[in-house]
Scaffold this motif. Structure first.
Motif, PDB file in Angstrom:
ATOM      1  N   ASN A 125       0.874  -1.167   0.000  1.00 19.94           N
ATOM      2  CA  ASN A 125       0.000   0.000   0.000  1.00 19.94           C
ATOM      3  C   ASN A 125       0.910   1.215   0.000  1.00 19.94           C
ATOM      4  O   ASN A 125       1.425   1.627   1.035  1.00 19.94           O
ATOM      5  CB  ASN A 125      -0.918  -0.005   1.219  1.00 19.94           C
ATOM      6  N   LEU A 126       1.129   1.764  -1.177  1.00 23.19           N
ATOM      7  CA  LEU A 126       2.101   2.847  -1.336  1.00 23.19           C
ATOM      8  C   LEU A 126       1.678   4.096  -0.566  1.00 23.19           C
ATOM      9  O   LEU A 126       2.512   4.818  -0.024  1.00 23.19           O
ATOM     10  CB  LEU A 126       2.261   3.160  -2.827  1.00 23.19           C
ATOM     11  N   SER A 127       0.395   4.343  -0.508  1.00 23.51           N
ATOM     12  CA  SER A 127      -0.109   5.532   0.183  1.00 23.51           C
ATOM     13  C   SER A 127       0.205   5.487   1.675  1.00 23.51           C
ATOM     14  O   SER A 127       0.611   6.501   2.265  1.00 23.51           O
ATOM     15  CB  SER A 127      -1.621   5.659  -0.015  1.00 23.51           C
ATOM     16  N   GLN A 128       0.034   4.307   2.292  1.00 21.16           N
ATOM     17  CA  GLN A 128       0.233   4.181   3.724  1.00 21.16           C
ATOM     18  C   GLN A 128       1.679   3.897   4.098  1.00 21.16           C
ATOM     19  O   GLN A 128       2.165   4.358   5.130  1.00 21.16           O
ATOM     20  CB  GLN A 128      -0.665   3.054   4.264  1.00 21.16           C
ATOM     21  N   ALA A 129       2.363   3.136   3.275  1.00 27.45           N
ATOM     22  CA  ALA A 129       3.725   2.719   3.624  1.00 27.45           C
ATOM     23  C   ALA A 129       4.765   3.785   3.296  1.00 27.45           C
ATOM     24  O   ALA A 129       5.799   3.879   3.965  1.00 27.45           O
ATOM     25  CB  ALA A 129       4.085   1.424   2.895  1.00 27.45           C
ATOM     26  N   VAL A 130       4.520   4.584   2.264  1.00 23.83           N
ATOM     27  CA  VAL A 130       5.517   5.556   1.803  1.00 23.83           C
ATOM     28  C   VAL A 130       4.962   6.978   1.801  1.00 23.83           C
ATOM     29  O   VAL A 130       5.590   7.917   2.268  1.00 23.83           O
ATOM     30  CB  VAL A 130       6.025   5.187   0.387  1.00 23.83           C
ATOM     31  N   GLY A 131       3.759   7.152   1.262  1.00 21.44           N
ATOM     32  CA  GLY A 131       3.216   8.492   1.079  1.00 21.44           C
ATOM     33  C   GLY A 131       3.801   9.149  -0.157  1.00 21.44           C
ATOM     34  O   GLY A 131       4.606   8.556  -0.888  1.00 21.44           O
ATOM     35  N   ASP A 132       3.393  10.365  -0.416  1.00 20.51           N
ATOM     36  CA  ASP A 132       3.880  11.093  -1.588  1.00 20.51           C
ATOM     37  C   ASP A 132       5.391  11.298  -1.449  1.00 20.51           C
ATOM     38  O   ASP A 132       5.855  11.951  -0.520  1.00 20.51           O
ATOM     39  CB  ASP A 132       3.181  12.449  -1.702  1.00 20.51           C
TER      40      ASP A 132
END
Length: 309
Positions: free
Chosen positions: A183-190
């Motif tokens: 989940n790129l949004s939760q694991a990394v963010g922008d």
């Protein structure tokens, strides 16, 4: 600068691998494993093998290390197939290509300026009840996604939300690790594409260069598997092909930590390059008794052994 003769352009269906070291120091045992794995994988498929010096983070680069890395590879018999210009690529000379890619993302509404400092990001995360710091990098909560709110722009970031505004999940399959998801949004963010100090971020540079060099197969250490979802997201937004990925086991130091330049790994002792290659081959699961009296004939025996794994 490497002196090998440039080869013809790759055939449309030809596999192309690469080794892309950062010249923050010389090659050590762990980086030789990564170099050897990428070379063997390309050769086992009848493909080309590129070398690219990833010196985009110039303050951390050691003067002369890039040239010495090329000499270390040559001592081990690992000679790159050069592009049509006859030279190894250096990321520090590729700023125009990265700027063009960033502009495409800005025009598409996928990249935006960010005015947040690390302290402000940490405060925003704390306000949300999040204290997790990911590999030394705070997960960005998207504070400037809809405007700078009067702050001066410091960096440029890439959106990591789905078109409908929901979380973005990236699924991919690693040739060794199997199916992966993040989940790129939760694991990394922008994440950052251009840093506050004006330097290009690794994620953008590697995606642009892999595409322009026609890389079909990325073989690298398992510690970089975490970067793959960000790179796939960028590839999709820029309309670029996604290579196949294979992440190799890490070489660990005596204390169990990853062998790396950051924790003081000793540069390769290449007084006996064949011994160094044999050690790297064993770390990759190749037979310890492969024949060879020098790097060239050992490598020739190692290619079919890699293909038969």
């Amino acid at each position: 600068m490497a002196t090998e003769t440039a080869l013809p352009s790759a055939r449309p269906s030809q596999r192309i691998g690469r080794f892309a070291p950062s010249p923050t120091g010389l090659l050590h045992a762990g980086s030789l494993v990564a170099a050897l794995a990428s070379w063997l994988d390309a050769r086992a498929q009848g493909g080309l093998w590129r070398v690219r010096i990833e010196d985009v983070d110039t303050p951390r680069c050691v003067p002369g290390a890039g040239e010495e890395i090329l000499r270390q590879l040559a001592t081990c018999g690992l000679h790159p197939d050069l592009d049509g210009d006859g030279e190894v690529w250096w990321q520090s000379r590729r700023g125009e290509a990265y700027a063009a890619a960033l502009q495409r993302l800005v025009d598409a509404g996928q990249a935006y300026p960010c005015g947040c400092s690390r302290k402000e990001i940490a405060q925003a995360q704390a306000a949300l009840g999040h204290g997790h710091e990911r590999h030394g990098e705070l997960v960005y909560p998207g504070t400037c996604r809809h405007g700078l709110q009067g702050k001066p722009a410091r960096a440029w970031r890439l959106r990591t939300d789905a078109p409908d505004g929901s979380d973005l999940t990236i699924d991919w399959t690693d040739r060794r690790l199997g199916p992966q998801t993040q989940n790129l949004s939760q694991a990394v963010g922008d994440f950052v594409l251009k840093r506050a100090d004006g330097l290009w971020a690794y994620q953008l540079a590697v995606v642009v260069d892999d595409a322009e060099q026609g890389i079909t197969d990325v073989v690298r250490g398992e510690d970089l598997a975490d970067n793959t979802p960000r790179q796939i997201h960028l590839q999709r937004l820029l309309g670029l092909p996604t290579p196949r990925y294979l992440h190799t086991p890490l070489v660990l130091a005596a204390d169990g930590q990853k062998l790396s330049k950051q924790n003081g790994a000793t540069p390769l002792d290449l007084r006996d390059p064949l011994a160094a290659l044999r050690q790297a081959g064993q770390a990759l699961g190749l037979p310890a008794d492969l024949p060879g009296t020098g790097p060239a004939d050992w490598l020739a025996a190692a290619v079919p052994a890699w293909a038969a794994r």
